[in-house]
Structure formats: structure tokens, C-alpha cells
Design a protein around this motif. Structure first.
Motif: not given
Length: 399
Positions: A314-335
Motif C-alpha cells: 500500500l505504501f508503495f502505491i501511495i509513494c508512486r502516486v506522490f512521485i507522479d504528482a511531482r512529475r506532473a507537467k502542470d498544477t492541475f495534474g499535480e493536484m
């Protein structure tokens, strides 16, 4: 004339052949794009699939001695398949489409929360009116409202990101969050309301909210908690809090759930009693074992090692989600990613915490493991949105 017919047939064949080859090439490209380094976060999606299948296996053990146990497996499996299909479809759709649908999402989310107050039914043990009967299945509107809130708040923050620390914008964002929270509290469902608040807090943190607002929020939170205790929480909810502090004070009443959960968790020891061999689970001592206390079932039958595996997954899944947030191309995707990660994080911490008596019992399900079609589909849709953000970090060459 024959030559003309032959020529026409030849051209028709070439056109069909070209169309088929073009579609095959496009499909082949999309598949390669999906699994490429800059495509969908397949590690996230793969971990979610593993967790969901693992969850169905444990639900099968939890409901083994209940009447019509196959019904639970069919519902959970159907929700998983539908959710996975939705996640894959959403991954291919550019998430920017959600921005244009933000007003629709707000209407749907708030509309469902109002509808459940009118037509909903609840559970006597919690006093919560949070479900709508669709005949063959029960719908929990608050789960759908979480995704709608995720979309609308992400769009709101992306519009005012550059001036997010102005008092006016902070107040508007608070109002944006207060409306669905108030509707959920009217059910009343304190646990789900806290999920909305936690999502808001994490998204604001990612957006760069000033420290002064964080301090003010903590102070207001303390005052609000005191006010909720005296003016909002009902007797059942207060009893749950006291049973969290001292379950043995009412072992056959409010403390029963947590006492049985602790016995189940402890009896698993290192490697567990074995699949479908848990005494607390199979003899019916553990209540709500397929939903609220599925983690207790895992601890009893798979032991400490099984519990660690679930927590790590579960924490691997959550970490991947937060990593994708930081890699998003814009604010909308990050949020969008930050809000999804916050939702999964709170659910995980609260559910595991209440099973081992570290947190009060709130009825929050464990993502991808607890039985519940609404929660499964909602979680999978949220993962699909994250996958869309991951897959569309760069300009799409196939658009």
C-alpha cells in the motif's frame, strides 16, 4: 467493363488494407506508448492489481463461514474489473478534459451528497445514513463525491496557484471544502469528512500554502475538535472514542470490536494461523471482518509477515502516486495526484490504526482490500486519473 470491375475491387481492397494497417499501427503505437518510460505508470497500476486480487482472496476467507459467501466475491470482483477497465480508459484520455468538466463534477458530487440525506439508509450500530439502495447493490455517494471533490479542488487551485496565499483565495478554498464536508457531517460520517479535510490539507501543502495559514489551521482545528465534542458528536461516536482509550471498560458493547480485533491480530504471531484457519475470523468472533477489519483477518491468518507485505504494498502505491504528482507537467495534474495520494494515505493509516487500537474506529475501509464496490471503483478511478497524468506528461504525438 471487367477491367473496370477488377480495378475497383483492387482499389477497394487496397483502401481496406490501408485502413486496417493504420488502425493496427495506431493501436500498436498506443500500446507501446502505454508501457514506455514516458507512458503510464505501469508499476503503480501493477501494484494496484496485485493489491486488489490479494484483497479478493482475503475477503473470500473472511466471508467463508457466512451465508451466500459467493455474493461478496462476485460483487468485489465485478467492481475490480469495472474499476480496472475505467482506470485503463482514463489513462489514455488526457486528464485536461477533467478541467472542462469541473462544474459537472461539482454538481454530481454535491447532488449525490444531498440525495443520500433524502433517500439514504444507514447502519444502526453507527447511526450513519450513507447509502442509497439500487436494488441489487448499495451505492455510497460519499465515495463518488471524493473523486468529484478531487477534480474540482484541483481545478480551483490550478486557477489561483500564483496567488494562493492571498486571504481571499484561502477563504474561497476553505468554502470550497466546507460545503461537501458539511453535507457529509450531516449523515453523520465523521471519518469520511476527515478524509475530505486531509485531502484539502495535503493539496494545499503541495500548492505551497504559507506557514502562517498552517499554524492558524492547527489552532482552529483544536477549537473545532472541542466544539464537535460538545455540540456535534452523538452518544455512539463518543462511546467509540472512550472504547478506543479503554476497550475493556465495555467488553461486550462499544469495546467489543477492538478487543476481538486485537485478539485476531495477536493470535497471528509471525506467520499466521493459515489461510481460512483463523479462529476469530472463521468462528465469527471478529465483526465487520470483510470491511472495516479486513486487516485484522490478514494479521490473524498470514501473521506479521503478511501484514508487513500488505503495508509495504500500500505504501508503495501511495509513494508512486506522490512521485507522479511531482512529475506532473502542470498544477492541475499535480493536484490530482496529490489529492489521490492523500485519500489513499489517510484510508490506509486510519484503517490499520483502528485495527490495532492506535486510532478510534471510524469505519474507513482499507484501499483495495476491504469489501465494498463503491470504494473499489472510486479508488480505481482515482488511480486511472493518476495514470493519465503520468501518461500525458509530454505532448501526445498521437493526438
Amino acid at each position: 467493363m471487367c477491367a473496370g470491375v477488377v480495378f475497383f475491387c483492387g482499389e477497394w481492397y487496397n483502401q481496406i488494407n490501408k485502413t486496417v494497417r493504420d488502425k493496427y499501427s495506431r493501436g500498436d503505437f498506443l500500446i507501446k506508448r502505454f508501457f514506455s518510460e514516458d507512458g503510464c505508470d505501469v508499476r503503480l497500476l501493477g501494484a494496484v492489481i496485485v493489491a486488489s486480487v490479494f484483497g479478493i482472496i482475503m475477503i473470500n476467507s473472511a466471508v467463508h463461514e457466512l451465508s451466500s459467501p459467493e455474493r461478496y466475491i462476485i460483487v468485489q470482483s465485478a467492481a475490480f474489473i469495472l474499476g480496472l477497465a475505467a482506470a485503463v480508459i482514463l489513462a489514455f484520455i488526457d486528464y485536461s478534459v477533467l478541467y472542462s468538466l469541473r462544474h459537472v463534477a461539482m454538481g454530481v458530487g454535491l447532488g449525490l451528497l444531498v440525495l443520500v440525506l433524502i433517500l439514504g439508509f444507514g447502519r444502526e450500530d453507527t447511526g450513519t445514513q450513507g447509502w442509497i439502495s439500487l436494488g441489487f447493490v448499495n451505492l455510497q455517494p460519499a465515495e463518488i463525491a471524493k473523486v468529484c471533490f478531487l477534480v474540482t479542488l484541483s481545478a480551483h487551485i490550478s486557477k489561483i496557484r500564483e496567488d494562493i496565499n492571498s486571504l481571499r483565495n484561502v477563504c474561497l478554498l476553505l468554502l470550497h471544502t466546507a460545503v461537501p464536508v458539511a453535507l457529509v457531517l450531516l449523515q453523520p460520517d465523521t471519518g469520511t469528512a476527515i478524509v475530505f479535510i486531509f485531502m484539502f490539507a495535503v493539496m494545499m501543502f503541495f500548492a505551497g500554502i504559507s506557514a502562517k495559514y498552517i499554524v492558524a489551521a492547527l489552532a482552529l482545528g483544536g477549537v473545532g475538535a472541542a466544539g464537535a465534542w460538545f455540540f456535534y458528536l452523538n452518544d455512539i461516536q463518543k462511546a467509540r472514542f472512550f472504547s478506543f482509550l479503554d476497550p475493556e471498560s465495555d467488553p461486550l458493547g462499544t469495546g467489543y470490536h477492538i478487543i476481538q480485533s486485537k485478539i485476531a491480530v495477536g493470535s497471528g504471531q509471525l506467520f499466521g494461523t493459515g489461510y481460512m484457519q483463523g479462529t476469530q475470523t472463521q468462528m465469527g468472533y471478529l465483526p465487520e471482518k470483510q470491511t472495516d477489519f479486513i486487516f485484522s483477518v490478514i494479521c490473524e491468518e498470514l501473521g506479521f509477515m503478511g501484514a508487513i507485505a500488505v503495508i509495504a504494498l500500500l505504501f508503495f502505491i501511495i509513494c508512486r502516486v506522490f512521485i507522479d504528482a511531482r512529475r506532473a507537467k502542470d498544477t492541475f495534474g499535480e493536484m490530482l495526484c496529490a489529492g489521490c495520494g492523500a485519500m489513499l494515505l489517510f484510508h490506509t493509516i486510519e484503517n490499520i490504526g483502528m485495527c490495532i487500537n492506535l486510532l478510534p474506529i471510524t469505519g474507513i475501509p482499507l484501499p483495495f482490500f476491504s469489501y465494498g464496490g463503491s470504494n473499489m471503483i472510486t479508488s480505481m478511478v482515482a488511480i486511472g486519473i493518476v495514470c493519465s497524468v503520468s501518461m500525458h506528461r509530454k505532448t501526445n504525438s498521437f493526438d
